[in-house]
Design a protein around this motif. Structure first.
Motif, mmCIF file in Angstrom:
data_model
loop_
_atom_site.group_PDB
_atom_site.id
_atom_site.type_symbol
_atom_site.label_atom_id
_atom_site.label_comp_id
_atom_site.label_asym_id
_atom_site.label_seq_id
_atom_site.Cartn_x
_atom_site.Cartn_y
_atom_site.Cartn_z
ATOM 1 N N ARG A 9 0.871 -1.179 0.000
ATOM 2 C CA ARG A 9 0.000 0.000 0.000
ATOM 3 C C ARG A 9 0.898 1.215 0.000
ATOM 4 O O ARG A 9 1.733 1.385 0.880
ATOM 5 C CB ARG A 9 -0.912 0.046 1.233
ATOM 6 C CG ARG A 9 -1.730 1.360 1.290
ATOM 7 C CD ARG A 9 -2.706 1.388 2.447
ATOM 8 N NE ARG A 9 -2.079 1.472 3.750
ATOM 9 C CZ ARG A 9 -1.678 2.622 4.321
ATOM 10 N NH1 ARG A 9 -1.788 3.757 3.675
ATOM 11 N NH2 ARG A 9 -1.151 2.598 5.526
ATOM 12 N N GLY A 10 0.738 2.052 -0.979
ATOM 13 C CA GLY A 10 1.436 3.329 -1.020
ATOM 14 C C GLY A 10 0.397 4.424 -0.962
ATOM 15 O O GLY A 10 -0.425 4.554 -1.879
ATOM 16 N N GLY A 11 0.379 5.206 0.134
ATOM 17 C CA GLY A 11 -0.624 6.249 0.261
ATOM 18 C C GLY A 11 -2.018 5.682 0.224
ATOM 19 O O GLY A 11 -2.401 4.862 1.066
ATOM 20 N N THR A 12 -2.793 6.059 -0.794
ATOM 21 C CA THR A 12 -4.171 5.577 -0.932
ATOM 22 C C THR A 12 -4.332 4.634 -2.118
ATOM 23 O O THR A 12 -5.429 4.454 -2.637
ATOM 24 C CB THR A 12 -5.132 6.773 -1.080
ATOM 25 O OG1 THR A 12 -4.675 7.616 -2.139
ATOM 26 C CG2 THR A 12 -5.208 7.566 0.211
ATOM 27 N N SER A 90 1.928 6.727 -17.995
ATOM 28 C CA SER A 90 1.895 7.653 -16.865
ATOM 29 C C SER A 90 2.780 7.175 -15.722
ATOM 30 O O SER A 90 3.463 6.155 -15.806
ATOM 31 C CB SER A 90 0.452 7.845 -16.375
ATOM 32 O OG SER A 90 -0.105 6.602 -15.977
ATOM 33 N N ASN A 91 2.748 7.923 -14.644
ATOM 34 C CA ASN A 91 3.479 7.627 -13.423
ATOM 35 C C ASN A 91 2.475 7.594 -12.275
ATOM 36 O O ASN A 91 1.359 8.091 -12.409
ATOM 37 C CB ASN A 91 4.541 8.714 -13.189
ATOM 38 C CG ASN A 91 5.454 8.407 -12.021
ATOM 39 O OD1 ASN A 91 5.496 7.299 -11.502
ATOM 40 N ND2 ASN A 91 6.206 9.401 -11.594
ATOM 41 N N CYS A 92 2.857 7.043 -11.135
ATOM 42 C CA CYS A 92 1.999 7.023 -9.956
ATOM 43 C C CYS A 92 2.851 7.292 -8.730
ATOM 44 O O CYS A 92 3.704 6.471 -8.373
ATOM 45 C CB CYS A 92 1.275 5.680 -9.825
ATOM 46 S SG CYS A 92 0.304 5.542 -8.288
ATOM 47 N N GLY A 93 2.602 8.427 -8.082
ATOM 48 C CA GLY A 93 3.371 8.776 -6.897
ATOM 49 C C GLY A 93 3.087 7.874 -5.721
ATOM 50 O O GLY A 93 3.982 7.564 -4.925
ATOM 51 N N ALA A 197 3.580 18.839 -14.900
ATOM 52 C CA ALA A 197 4.588 18.836 -13.832
ATOM 53 C C ALA A 197 4.768 17.384 -13.399
ATOM 54 O O ALA A 197 5.495 16.634 -14.034
ATOM 55 C CB ALA A 197 4.194 19.743 -12.680
ATOM 56 N N GLY A 198 4.085 16.916 -12.355
ATOM 57 C CA GLY A 198 4.180 15.502 -12.010
ATOM 58 C C GLY A 198 3.634 14.624 -13.121
ATOM 59 O O GLY A 198 4.060 13.489 -13.316
ATOM 60 N N ALA A 199 2.681 15.146 -13.860
ATOM 61 C CA ALA A 199 2.066 14.475 -15.009
ATOM 62 C C ALA A 199 1.366 15.550 -15.824
ATOM 63 O O ALA A 199 1.096 16.643 -15.328
ATOM 64 C CB ALA A 199 1.074 13.414 -14.548
ATOM 65 N N PRO A 200 1.042 15.272 -17.087
ATOM 66 C CA PRO A 200 0.219 16.215 -17.839
ATOM 67 C C PRO A 200 -1.204 16.221 -17.272
ATOM 68 O O PRO A 200 -1.815 15.167 -17.124
ATOM 69 C CB PRO A 200 0.234 15.655 -19.270
ATOM 70 C CG PRO A 200 1.354 14.676 -19.302
ATOM 71 C CD PRO A 200 1.474 14.134 -17.916
ATOM 72 N N ALA A 291 -9.212 10.355 -3.501
ATOM 73 C CA ALA A 291 -8.404 11.390 -2.834
ATOM 74 C C ALA A 291 -7.816 12.265 -3.931
ATOM 75 O O ALA A 291 -8.518 13.056 -4.556
ATOM 76 C CB ALA A 291 -7.327 10.744 -1.956
ATOM 77 N N ILE A 292 -6.515 12.111 -4.199
ATOM 78 C CA ILE A 292 -5.865 12.746 -5.335
ATOM 79 C C ILE A 292 -4.591 11.975 -5.619
ATOM 80 O O ILE A 292 -3.874 11.563 -4.693
ATOM 81 C CB ILE A 292 -5.550 14.239 -5.069
ATOM 82 C CG1 ILE A 292 -4.981 14.909 -6.345
ATOM 83 C CG2 ILE A 292 -4.608 14.417 -3.890
ATOM 84 C CD1 ILE A 292 -4.854 16.427 -6.237
ATOM 85 N N GLY A 293 -4.309 11.724 -6.894
ATOM 86 C CA GLY A 293 -3.043 11.125 -7.255
ATOM 87 C C GLY A 293 -1.905 12.096 -6.960
ATOM 88 O O GLY A 293 -2.053 13.310 -7.129
ATOM 89 N N LEU A 294 -0.769 11.575 -6.525
ATOM 90 C CA LEU A 294 0.323 12.475 -6.147
ATOM 91 C C LEU A 294 0.871 13.250 -7.332
ATOM 92 O O LEU A 294 1.283 14.408 -7.184
ATOM 93 C CB LEU A 294 1.438 11.682 -5.469
ATOM 94 C CG LEU A 294 1.077 11.011 -4.152
ATOM 95 C CD1 LEU A 294 2.337 10.588 -3.407
ATOM 96 C CD2 LEU A 294 0.242 11.923 -3.259
#
Length: 380
Positions: A9-12, A90-93, A197-200, A291-294
Motif C-alpha cells: 500500500r502506497g498512500g491511498t 503515466s506515473n503514480c506517486g 509537472a508531475g504528469a500532464p 483522494a488525489i493522485g500524487l
C-alpha cells in the motif's frame, strides 16, 4: 507458471510490485502477464489479483538502475479493468511511495540510519523522485503510525519528493504556452489550465464551469463523460497524441479546481474552508479519484506558481508554506521548493507505505489466474 510479487500500500493506492528479473523484458509479454494475473478482462477482476478500482489495479516492475545517482528504476502499469489492456504512459506517486519502502526492505538500497533515501526513476516518463523512508533504529518496519487522508490505517512514513517535475512528459510546464485558455468542449467553452509537472493535467476552473470543485464523489461521477471529453479535447493540444492515435484514459489527467469550501470527507470528518487553500476533484482513469493522485497534486502545486493559471487565481501569490489541497478524502499538503524562474526544483508530499504480502501469482499460459499468498493473506 508462477511469478513472485509483493503487494504494497502506497498512500491511498495498492500496487503489486515485481522484481524485473522475475518478469518478461518485452513489453508485450509483460502486458499479457499482467492482464492474466489481474483478471483484467473481467470488470470485477474476480479471477485475478486486481482490485477492480483504478487505485487498486496498479503494478510496477522494479530493478537496479544503470543511471548514475539513481538507485532503482520502476516501470509503472495502470492495468485496465474489464479492458484486457494496460496503460503505460503515466506515473503514480503513491506506487512510488511503495517502491521506496520495497527497495529498502528487499535490500536493493542499504539502510543509512534513522532515515534512508531512495532515488527512483520512473521509466515511463523519465521522472526522478526521492523517497525518504523511516528506518528508525536502522531497521525496516512493517507497521507504522503515519497516516494519510483517505485511510485511518497507519504506515511507515515516507517523504516523497519529485525532482524538477516541470515538463517531464511534454517538455514544458505549459505545453500550449498559455497559463489558461478556453477549451472548446460541446456547446460551452471550458476555462482550463493545461500543465505538465508531475504528469500532464487539465485543470478546469470549477466556478466558470458551473461547479464548485468541492462536489461529493457521486456528483463528480455524473460529470465523468463531460470530463472525459475535456481530456480528449486537450490531449492533442498538449502534444500527447501522435498522428492517427486515439486519446487514452490515463493522460492527460483531468479534474476540477475551486475555492476552499467547508465539506465532509469520505471518512465523515468535517473540513472547514480555512483548513485548506483550494478544492480539487480529480478523475482516476474514468472514475472519481477517492483522494488525489500524487502526480496530480504536484501539478496543482506547480500551477500555483504560474501567474494567470486557474489555480493561481484561487490561491493567490505563492509563498514557502505548504499548499493545502482539499480532496474528497481530506487535506493533502504539497510544498514547492528551490523555485527558479517560476519552476519548482523540488515538490514534496508526506506519505506512508506498508508491505502487505509476498506472494506467488499463478498465471496459466492461457487463461486467468489464481493466487496463494505467503504472508498475511489467504488464498484468493
Amino acid at each position: 507458471m508462477h511469478t513472485p510479487a509483493t503487494l504494497v500500500r502506497g498512500g491511498t493506492s495498492k500496487c503489486w510490485l515485481f522484481n524485473q528479473v522475475d518478469v518478461p523484458a518485452g513489453r508485450g509479454e509483460l502486458e499479457n502477464l499482467l492482464v492474466s494475473a489481474y483478471g483484467a478482462t473481467d470488470p470485477v477482476e474476480l479471477d485475478g489479483v486486481g482490485g477492480a478500482t483504478p487505485t487498486t489495479s496498479k503494478a510496477a516492475v522494479v530493478g537496479a538502475s544503470p543511471e548514475p545517482g539513481v538507485d532503482v528504476d520502476y516501470l509503472f502499469a495502470q492495468v485496465g479493468i474489464g479492458t484486457g489492456s494496460v496503460e503505460w504512459t503515466s506515473n503514480c506517486g503513491n506506487c512510488a511511495t511503495g517502491v521506496a519502502l520495497y527497495a529498502v526492505a528487499k535490500g536493493m538500497v542499504a539502510i543509512t540510519g534513522d532515515r534512508t533515501r531512495v532515488v527512483m526513476r520512473n521509466t515511463n516518463t523519465g521522472a526522478v523522485l526521492e523517497g525518504l523512508v523511516d528506518t528508525t533504529g536502522g531497521v525496516v518496519r512493517h507497521f507504522g503510525r503515519q497516516t494519510v487522508p483517505g485511510t485511518r490505517a497507519g504506515g511507515v512514513a515516507v517523504g516523497l519528493t519529485f525532482r524538477d517535475p516541470a515538463g517531464g512528459t511534454t517538455g514544458s510546464l505549459l505545453p500550449t504556452g498559455r497559463a489558461a485558455q478556453d477549451l472548446p468542449v460541446a456547446a460551452e467553452p471550458v476555462r482550463v489550465s493545461m500543465v505538465d509537472a508531475g504528469a500532464p493535467v487539465v485543470l478546469v476552473d470549477a466556478l466558470e464551469a458551473g461547479r464548485t470543485g468541492a462536489e461529493l464523489l457521486d456528483r463528480v461521477a455524473r460529470d465523468v463523460p463531460w470530463l472525459r471529453t475535456v481530456r480528449r479535447t486537450a490531449a492533442p493540444l498538449m502534444g500527447l497524441l501522435g498522428p492517427g492515435e486515439e486519446p487514452g484514459d490515463a493522460v492527460p489527467k483531468v479534474g476540477l479546481v475551486g475555492p476552499p469550501a467547508p465539506y465532509t470527507t469520505t471518512l465523515g470528518e468535517h473540513v472547514a474552508a480555512e483548513d485548506h487553500d483550494i478544492s480539487v476533484r480529480m478523475l482516476s482513469m474514468n472514475a472519481p479519484h477517492p483522494a488525489i493522485g500524487l502526480t496530480s497534486a504536484v501539478t496543482v502545486a506547480a500551477a500555483a506558481l504560474v501567474e494567470g493559471s486557474v489555480v493561481r487565481s484561487i490561491t493567490g501569490s505563492p509563498n514557502d508554506a505548504w499548499l493545502r489541497l482539499g480532496t474528497p478524502a481530506g487535506v493533502v499538503a504539497v510544498r514547492c521548493t528551490e523555485v527558479r524562474d517560476g519552476l519548482p526544483g523540488r515538490v514534496t508530499v508526506q506519505r506512508a507505505a506498508r508491505l502487505l504480502a509476498d506472494a506467488r501469482i499463478y498465471v496459466p499460459e492461457t487463461g486467468r489466474v489464481h493466487v496463494r499468498g505467503t504472508g498475511r493473506t489467504q488464498a484468493a
